[in-house]
Design an enzyme around this catalytic site. Structure first.
Site, PDB file in Angstrom:
ATOM      1  N   GLY A  12      77.720 -16.718 -47.218  1.00  0.00           N
ATOM      2  CA  GLY A  12      76.417 -17.225 -47.623  1.00  0.00           C
ATOM      3  C   GLY A  12      75.684 -17.934 -46.502  1.00  0.00           C
ATOM      4  O   GLY A  12      76.136 -17.993 -45.350  1.00  0.00           O
ATOM      5  N   PHE A  13      74.559 -18.507 -46.853  1.00  0.00           N
ATOM      6  CA  PHE A  13      73.667 -19.159 -45.894  1.00  0.00           C
ATOM      7  C   PHE A  13      74.383 -20.248 -45.107  1.00  0.00           C
ATOM      8  O   PHE A  13      74.499 -20.189 -43.879  1.00  0.00           O
ATOM      9  CB  PHE A  13      72.460 -19.713 -46.667  1.00  0.00           C
ATOM     10  CG  PHE A  13      71.580 -20.665 -45.913  1.00  0.00           C
ATOM     11  CD1 PHE A  13      71.162 -20.392 -44.618  1.00  0.00           C
ATOM     12  CD2 PHE A  13      71.144 -21.838 -46.517  1.00  0.00           C
ATOM     13  CE1 PHE A  13      70.331 -21.271 -43.933  1.00  0.00           C
ATOM     14  CE2 PHE A  13      70.308 -22.715 -45.851  1.00  0.00           C
ATOM     15  CZ  PHE A  13      69.907 -22.438 -44.559  1.00  0.00           C
ATOM     16  N   ASP A  56      86.051 -13.226 -56.326  1.00  0.00           N
ATOM     17  CA  ASP A  56      85.373 -14.280 -57.068  1.00  0.00           C
ATOM     18  C   ASP A  56      86.296 -15.484 -57.183  1.00  0.00           C
ATOM     19  O   ASP A  56      87.518 -15.336 -57.333  1.00  0.00           O
ATOM     20  CB  ASP A  56      84.994 -13.763 -58.462  1.00  0.00           C
ATOM     21  CG  ASP A  56      84.033 -14.688 -59.174  1.00  0.00           C
ATOM     22  OD1 ASP A  56      84.497 -15.708 -59.722  1.00  0.00           O
ATOM     23  OD2 ASP A  56      82.829 -14.398 -59.179  1.00  0.00           O
ATOM     24  N   ALA A  78      79.213 -21.544 -54.584  1.00  0.00           N
ATOM     25  CA  ALA A  78      78.560 -22.176 -55.741  1.00  0.00           C
ATOM     26  C   ALA A  78      77.274 -21.446 -56.056  1.00  0.00           C
ATOM     27  O   ALA A  78      76.664 -20.808 -55.189  1.00  0.00           O
ATOM     28  CB  ALA A  78      78.252 -23.649 -55.460  1.00  0.00           C
ATOM     29  N   TYR A 179      72.373 -27.627 -62.954  1.00  0.00           N
ATOM     30  CA  TYR A 179      72.976 -27.531 -61.631  1.00  0.00           C
ATOM     31  C   TYR A 179      73.583 -28.866 -61.212  1.00  0.00           C
ATOM     32  O   TYR A 179      74.724 -28.928 -60.740  1.00  0.00           O
ATOM     33  CB  TYR A 179      71.929 -27.079 -60.614  1.00  0.00           C
ATOM     34  CG  TYR A 179      72.389 -27.132 -59.178  1.00  0.00           C
ATOM     35  CD1 TYR A 179      73.537 -26.485 -58.765  1.00  0.00           C
ATOM     36  CD2 TYR A 179      71.646 -27.827 -58.218  1.00  0.00           C
ATOM     37  CE1 TYR A 179      73.959 -26.530 -57.439  1.00  0.00           C
ATOM     38  CE2 TYR A 179      72.054 -27.872 -56.905  1.00  0.00           C
ATOM     39  CZ  TYR A 179      73.205 -27.224 -56.512  1.00  0.00           C
ATOM     40  OH  TYR A 179      73.614 -27.277 -55.206  1.00  0.00           O
ATOM     41  N   ASN A 208      68.078 -31.538 -48.545  1.00  0.00           N
ATOM     42  CA  ASN A 208      67.376 -30.255 -48.591  1.00  0.00           C
ATOM     43  C   ASN A 208      67.651 -29.442 -47.335  1.00  0.00           C
ATOM     44  O   ASN A 208      67.051 -29.691 -46.283  1.00  0.00           O
ATOM     45  CB  ASN A 208      65.873 -30.488 -48.758  1.00  0.00           C
ATOM     46  CG  ASN A 208      65.526 -30.962 -50.151  1.00  0.00           C
ATOM     47  OD1 ASN A 208      65.768 -32.111 -50.493  1.00  0.00           O
ATOM     48  ND2 ASN A 208      64.978 -30.094 -50.974  1.00  0.00           N
TER      49      ASN A 208
END
Length: 356
Positions: A12-13, A56, A78, A179, A208
């Protein structure tokens, strides 16, 4: 070599940036990632140089295979963001909470005692506030105020708008959306694991996050991604409320370096400890300022303040990262001005293959 580091969600990122940094620091890196098509583009792949496992976090066999001969786990997997609506709630709980429970259970069986958890500022709910009488918790926002454009939380004692302040890790947890509730549960699960096994965990409460490789055009991405996606399409970034929401925008490279500092901290910390750390830049900016800086660096169009709102959003949330500086020896390196200029032209991830 430092040993073997498992990064969950490592395709992911944020996870891919951690993987790159860990490889550079001499770790053997293994990644487990589901490569979910509602998160990843069709061409998604594991980061270069890692051992990749497609699986997963709720699959006990995949998690057990990923943990073989691992020295420390960096848990990034997540479902993130505020989501679309309450229909997302089961997926948040399954992905974030059941996935974390499966991980710590398998770590306990495997005797792995070091863990870094990707948590979030959302665990605090609204930030820290003060009125004329002192520190006070902000009451929940209500439809009537938001419909009337009364954005600032008001003191139940004085009726005046509350003054926002920086929070530290002693702030009570007050999750205000699904969340956020799932992230609090993750922290509690990890803390229970640490107490019962003598393990050591760093709970990294990200603010952020933005930067190269951020997902685009998805309701689960951060506000920086939504603004950048709009600019890519020739549309003005739509700023909710009046744009005065205070946030701390932290570059993904700094988040990755915080994770690697926390990995080292777990090697020396006292047994049975799960310690939270704010991961923040220390620079306070409004959402409107961020939209304006990004649009200016991109070359327009200028942001559009819409007055729209989401009840689950909080008004102000900014933090002190002094604990991370003192205890992890970590400091952010990318300033807001430099980071926004870079992000305006940096490559984003491809669009997710399927809609959420």
């Amino acid at each position: 070599m430092n040993g073997t580091l498992l990064i969950t969600g490592g395709a992911g990122f944020i996870g891919s940036h951690i993987a790159s940094g860990a490889l550079g620091d001499g770790w053997r890196v293994r990644v487990i990632d589901s490569l979910r098509t509602d998160v990843h583009p069709a061409a998604a792949a594991m980061p270069d140089g890692v051992e990749g496992i497609k699986g997963d976090m709720t699959d006990a066999d995949a998690v057990a295979a990923a943990l073989v001969d691992v020295d420390v786990v960096c848990h990034q997997a997540a479902k993130v963001g505020l989501g679309v609506d309450l229909g997302d709630a089961p997926d948040y709980v399954r992905t974030n909470d059941l996935g974390t429970a499966m991980l710590v259970s398998a770590m306990s069986r495997g005797g792995i005692g070091r863990l870094v958890l990707a948590s979030s500022m959302v665990v605090y709910g609204e930030g820290r506030y003060r009125d004329a009488l002192g520190t006070i918790a902000a009451p929940p926002r209500i439809w009537e105020d938001l419909e009337a454009g009364r954005w600032e939380p008001r003191s139940p004692r004085t009726g005046e708008a509350l003054e926002p302040e920086l929070i530290d890790e002693s702030q009570p947890l007050d999750p205000r959306n699904v969340y956020a509730a799932s992230k609090v549960a993750q922290e509690h699960l990890v803390a229970a694991w640490a107490r019962e096994t003598g393990g050591r965990a760093a709970l990294l409460r990200y603010h952020n996050v933005y930067g190269p490789g951020m997902p685009q055009a998805t309701p689960y991405a951060g506000v920086a991604s939504l603004f950048r996606s709009a600019l890519e399409e020739g549309r003005p970034p739509d700023v909710y409320e009046d744009g005065g929401q205070r946030r701390d925008f932290i570059h993904v490279a700094d988040v990755a370096s915080a994770n690697l500092a926390a990995v080292e901290w777990t090697d020396a910390a006292d047994a049975g400890v799960a310690r939270p750390f704010n991961v923040a830049s220390g620079e306070v900016h409004t959402v409107g300022e961020m939209a304006g800086a990004l649009a200016a660096a991109f070359g327009g169009p200028e942001p559009r303040v819409t007055g729209r709102y989401r009840l689950g959003d909080v008004r102000h949330i900014t933090a002190s990262a002094e604990r991370a500086r003192k205890e992890l020896g970590w400091r952010p390196a990318v300033s807001f001005a430099v980071g926004m200029r870079e992000f305006a032209v940096a490559p984003l991830r491809g669009r997710a293959e399927t809609a959420p």
